[in-house]
Design a protein around this motif. Structure first.
Motif, PDB file in Angstrom:
ATOM      1  N   CYS A 187     -21.950 -19.403   3.806  1.00 20.98           N
ATOM      2  CA  CYS A 187     -22.800 -19.421   4.992  1.00 20.98           C
ATOM      3  C   CYS A 187     -22.705 -20.777   5.689  1.00 20.98           C
ATOM      4  N   TRP A 188     -22.505 -20.760   7.002  1.00 23.13           N
ATOM      5  CA  TRP A 188     -22.391 -22.008   7.761  1.00 23.13           C
ATOM      6  C   TRP A 188     -23.692 -22.800   7.710  1.00 23.13           C
ATOM      7  N   VAL A 189     -24.816 -22.124   7.622  1.00 19.38           N
ATOM      8  CA  VAL A 189     -26.110 -22.800   7.654  1.00 19.38           C
ATOM      9  C   VAL A 189     -26.447 -23.471   6.332  1.00 19.38           C
ATOM     10  N   CYS A 190     -26.327 -22.741   5.217  1.00 19.78           N
ATOM     11  CA  CYS A 190     -26.845 -23.243   3.947  1.00 19.78           C
ATOM     12  C   CYS A 190     -25.788 -23.513   2.887  1.00 19.78           C
ATOM     13  N   GLY A 191     -24.546 -23.024   3.090  1.00 17.24           N
ATOM     14  CA  GLY A 191     -23.494 -23.257   2.104  1.00 17.24           C
ATOM     15  C   GLY A 191     -23.523 -22.306   0.930  1.00 17.24           C
ATOM     16  N   CYS A 192     -24.352 -21.277   0.998  1.00 17.82           N
ATOM     17  CA  CYS A 192     -24.407 -20.259  -0.055  1.00 17.82           C
ATOM     18  C   CYS A 192     -23.500 -19.083   0.322  1.00 17.82           C
ATOM     19  N   PRO A 193     -23.178 -18.200  -0.619  1.00 19.42           N
ATOM     20  CA  PRO A 193     -22.272 -17.091  -0.316  1.00 19.42           C
ATOM     21  C   PRO A 193     -22.715 -16.295   0.906  1.00 19.42           C
ATOM     22  N   GLY A 194     -21.784 -16.025   1.803  1.00 19.58           N
ATOM     23  CA  GLY A 194     -22.105 -15.271   3.005  1.00 19.58           C
ATOM     24  C   GLY A 194     -20.892 -14.607   3.609  1.00 19.58           C
ATOM     25  N   ASN A 195     -20.919 -13.288   3.728  1.00 22.88           N
ATOM     26  CA  ASN A 195     -19.794 -12.530   4.274  1.00 22.88           C
ATOM     27  C   ASN A 195     -20.054 -11.981   5.673  1.00 22.88           C
ATOM     28  N   LYS A 196     -21.243 -12.240   6.207  1.00 22.31           N
ATOM     29  CA  LYS A 196     -21.593 -11.711   7.520  1.00 22.31           C
ATOM     30  C   LYS A 196     -21.028 -12.641   8.601  1.00 22.31           C
ATOM     31  N   ALA A 197     -19.987 -12.194   9.305  1.00 26.64           N
ATOM     32  CA  ALA A 197     -19.293 -13.035  10.274  1.00 26.64           C
ATOM     33  C   ALA A 197     -19.870 -12.880  11.673  1.00 26.64           C
ATOM     34  N   CYS A 198     -19.742 -13.932  12.478  1.00 25.64           N
ATOM     35  CA  CYS A 198     -20.117 -13.871  13.890  1.00 25.64           C
ATOM     36  C   CYS A 198     -19.235 -12.820  14.559  1.00 25.64           C
ATOM     37  N   SER A 199     -19.846 -11.893  15.265  1.00 25.14           N
ATOM     38  CA  SER A 199     -19.088 -10.783  15.863  1.00 25.14           C
ATOM     39  C   SER A 199     -18.226 -11.221  17.043  1.00 25.14           C
ATOM     40  N   ARG A 200     -18.476 -12.418  17.581  1.00 28.86           N
ATOM     41  CA  ARG A 200     -17.704 -12.890  18.738  1.00 28.86           C
ATOM     42  C   ARG A 200     -16.505 -13.733  18.313  1.00 28.86           C
ATOM     43  N   CYS A 201     -16.754 -14.804  17.555  1.00 25.59           N
ATOM     44  CA  CYS A 201     -15.643 -15.701  17.204  1.00 25.59           C
ATOM     45  C   CYS A 201     -15.047 -15.424  15.833  1.00 25.59           C
ATOM     46  N   HIS A 202     -15.792 -14.767  14.963  1.00 23.63           N
ATOM     47  CA  HIS A 202     -15.351 -14.460  13.590  1.00 23.63           C
ATOM     48  C   HIS A 202     -14.953 -15.727  12.820  1.00 23.63           C
ATOM     49  N   ALA A 203     -15.363 -16.884  13.338  1.00 19.07           N
ATOM     50  CA  ALA A 203     -14.955 -18.139  12.714  1.00 19.07           C
ATOM     51  C   ALA A 203     -15.964 -18.651  11.701  1.00 19.07           C
ATOM     52  N   VAL A 204     -17.203 -18.188  11.809  1.00 19.78           N
ATOM     53  CA  VAL A 204     -18.239 -18.626  10.878  1.00 19.78           C
ATOM     54  C   VAL A 204     -18.896 -17.417  10.242  1.00 19.78           C
ATOM     55  N   THR A 205     -19.385 -17.609   9.028  1.00 25.47           N
ATOM     56  CA  THR A 205     -20.050 -16.523   8.306  1.00 25.47           C
ATOM     57  C   THR A 205     -21.441 -16.977   7.880  1.00 25.47           C
ATOM     58  N   TYR A 206     -22.260 -15.991   7.539  1.00 27.78           N
ATOM     59  CA  TYR A 206     -23.648 -16.267   7.192  1.00 27.78           C
ATOM     60  C   TYR A 206     -24.060 -15.466   5.957  1.00 27.78           C
ATOM     61  N   CYS A 207     -25.097 -15.970   5.289  1.00 28.77           N
ATOM     62  CA  CYS A 207     -25.611 -15.272   4.110  1.00 28.77           C
ATOM     63  C   CYS A 207     -26.454 -14.068   4.513  1.00 28.77           C
ATOM     64  N   GLN A 212     -28.020 -16.333  10.567  1.00 23.33           N
ATOM     65  CA  GLN A 212     -27.201 -16.097  11.748  1.00 23.33           C
ATOM     66  C   GLN A 212     -28.037 -16.282  13.017  1.00 23.33           C
ATOM     67  N   THR A 213     -29.255 -15.744  13.006  1.00 25.43           N
ATOM     68  CA  THR A 213     -30.154 -15.896  14.155  1.00 25.43           C
ATOM     69  C   THR A 213     -30.538 -17.351  14.358  1.00 25.43           C
ATOM     70  N   LEU A 214     -30.801 -18.051  13.254  1.00 30.48           N
ATOM     71  CA  LEU A 214     -31.167 -19.465  13.320  1.00 30.48           C
ATOM     72  C   LEU A 214     -30.049 -20.283  13.970  1.00 30.48           C
ATOM     73  N   HIS A 215     -28.829 -20.064  13.540  1.00 26.14           N
ATOM     74  CA  HIS A 215     -27.691 -20.802  14.081  1.00 26.14           C
ATOM     75  C   HIS A 215     -27.449 -20.458  15.545  1.00 26.14           C
ATOM     76  N   TRP A 216     -27.602 -19.191  15.892  1.00 28.74           N
ATOM     77  CA  TRP A 216     -27.364 -18.754  17.277  1.00 28.74           C
ATOM     78  C   TRP A 216     -28.349 -19.439  18.225  1.00 28.74           C
ATOM     79  N   LYS A 217     -29.615 -19.446  17.851  1.00 27.42           N
ATOM     80  CA  LYS A 217     -30.633 -20.065  18.704  1.00 27.42           C
ATOM     81  C   LYS A 217     -30.470 -21.580  18.762  1.00 27.42           C
ATOM     82  N   LEU A 218     -30.028 -22.156  17.655  1.00 23.28           N
ATOM     83  CA  LEU A 218     -29.911 -23.607  17.591  1.00 23.28           C
ATOM     84  C   LEU A 218     -28.760 -24.129  18.453  1.00 23.28           C
ATOM     85  N   SER A 219     -27.551 -23.577  18.241  1.00 21.40           N
ATOM     86  CA  SER A 219     -26.403 -24.148  18.937  1.00 21.40           C
ATOM     87  C   SER A 219     -25.214 -23.206  19.098  1.00 21.40           C
ATOM     88  N   HIS A 220     -25.119 -22.203  18.246  1.00 21.88           N
ATOM     89  CA  HIS A 220     -23.888 -21.414  18.245  1.00 21.88           C
ATOM     90  C   HIS A 220     -23.704 -20.591  19.514  1.00 21.88           C
TER      91      HIS A 220
END
Length: 405
Positions: A187-207, A212-220
């Motif tokens: 997971c890009w946010v916490c560093g724990c296992p995460g297979n849920k990828a961003c549907s737009r860039c597919h470059a980052v994954t989340y737990c 995913q919502t936290l990162h999107w609102k923050l900066s992604h």
């Protein structure tokens, strides 16, 4: 015996030679008397369990990021976990707070191999805590968790030889998007296992959806597809843990005359009029309350005295020893500490001190992340289980309302 002068190696000078020496002679270092935190890191193989018959203190220090990565076997606070075993890190469901069910944040990891036990030649304990202040109710441990991971010296992830001193020339994954060897995505946010990828860039994954919502609102939302994005403030500030053996202090002789104080407090009843039953009960309750307050203050004063010489300590390690409690209340009995699933007894290993909170920037005028101490108990056999990250036991004790550091 290896003396302190033999260990006084600078962090940046001759460290490779020292690492090689320690990797091959860790049983000798078990008898080490002192490690100076000003010159020696808490990372491998300055493992604090080598001095488990003593109390080893942990202190925070800045470090280059590469020194806090998994191949260096670090002891550290904050940032993302430097996972030891590259397979089977805890899943999202195991890392959820038991109160609010939101993902916990990585708090710290302690590198603590057990000398003479090959299956735990490499051994780390990982502590996680909830970031929801309202979950920190008094003496409630459901907002914190601890996991143990261990590996033999010969394993599929790390070299048999000690890690190199120099910074790696090529880092294939500087953003820690996946675990090497196993390829487990993180997971890009916490560093724990995460297979849920961003549907737009597919470059980052989340737990999970929450991060995913936290990162999107923050900066992604603005950075989607852009490399070298800033770290998420969900993480705690990152520090290296440096260690030093606690110096023994001569205990002051207790006042022998105090042993008879309870008897002296008894009132000589000379009047013929006896107190009523209600009066006797009220007096007994008041005496019990006074005794409890006295005992609680005594424990707290001992805590303050013990840490006075090293007030910046954030960790106390003493495998098989005893915690330094902050209060006489809410101290676990043997029955409160569950056995490991292998059947072995769990023993005290280390405690997280309240001083750490000052460096986590969690103060708030309302509810805030808080504890008096976090005591970690682990399997006395340090067993190997099919699950590469074994859940261990953690006990949260808070200060009483009258206590202040």
């Amino acid at each position: 015996m290896v003396g302190s002068n033999d260990l006084n190696i600078g962090r940046y000078r001759n460290r490779t030679t020292y690492l090689s020496y320690c990797f091959h002679t860790n049983e000798i270092l078990y008898r080490t008397t002192r490690v100076d935190r000003r010159t020696i890191s808490g990372g491998p193989p300055y493992n604090i369990s080598l001095m488990s018959f003593e109390v080893v203190l942990g202190f925070l220090d800045d470090a280059e990021p590469w020194r806090l990565r998994s191949p260096q076997f670090p002891s550290k606070v904050g940032g993302k976990p430097a996972w030891l075993c590259q397979r089977g890190p805890p899943s999202l469901s195991r890392l959820e707070c038991e109160t609010c069910r939101l993902p916990m944040a990585f708090l710290m990891q302690v590198y603590a191999p057990i000398p003479g036990q090959d299956r735990s030649f490499h051994r780390s304990l990982f502590v996680f805590c909830c970031k929801t202040p309202e979950c920190y109710t008094r003496n409630d441990s459901r907002c914190v968790k601890v996991f143990r991971s261990q590996l033999p010296r010969r394993n599929e992830f790390y070299s048999y030889e000690p890690p190199q001193e120099a910074e790696p020339v090529n880092d294939s994954d500087p953003d820690q998007k996946a675990l090497p060897v196993s390829g487990v995505k993180l997971c890009w946010v916490c560093g724990c296992p995460g297979n849920k990828a961003c549907s737009r860039c597919h470059a980052v994954t989340y737990c999970g959806k929450h991060h995913q919502t936290l990162h999107w609102k923050l900066s992604h939302k603005k950075e989607c597809g852009v490399s070298n994005a800033a770290l998420c403030p969900f993480l705690f500030p990152e520090f290296e843990l440096l260690t030093e053996t606690e110096e023994e202090e001569e205990e002051e002789e207790s006042d022998k005359s105090a042993k008879g104080d309870d008897n002296e407090m008894a009132i000589d009843q000379t009047n013929t009029d006896c107190p009523t039953l209600a009066e006797m009960l009220a007096e007994t309750e008041l005496e019990e309350m006074a005794m409890q307050e006295t005992e609680d203050m005594k424990v707290f004063q001992r805590f303050k005295k013990k840490i006075a010489s090293e007030p910046q300590q954030v960790l106390r390690y003493s495998r098989g020893g005893s915690p330094l409690w902050v209060s006489s209340q809410h101290i676990p009995s043997d029955a409160d500490i569950p056995q490991c699933i292998c059947g072995a007894k769990r023993i005290f290993e280390f405690q997280v001190m309240p001083q750490l909170l000052n460096s986590l920037h969690v103060d708030s005028t309302d509810a805030s992340i808080d504890w008096g101490t976090l005591a970690i108990y682990s399997c006395s056999s340090s067993c190997t289980q099919e699950d590469q990250y074994s859940i261990e036991f953690i006990w949260k004790q808070d200060f009483s309302t009258e206590q202040q550091l």
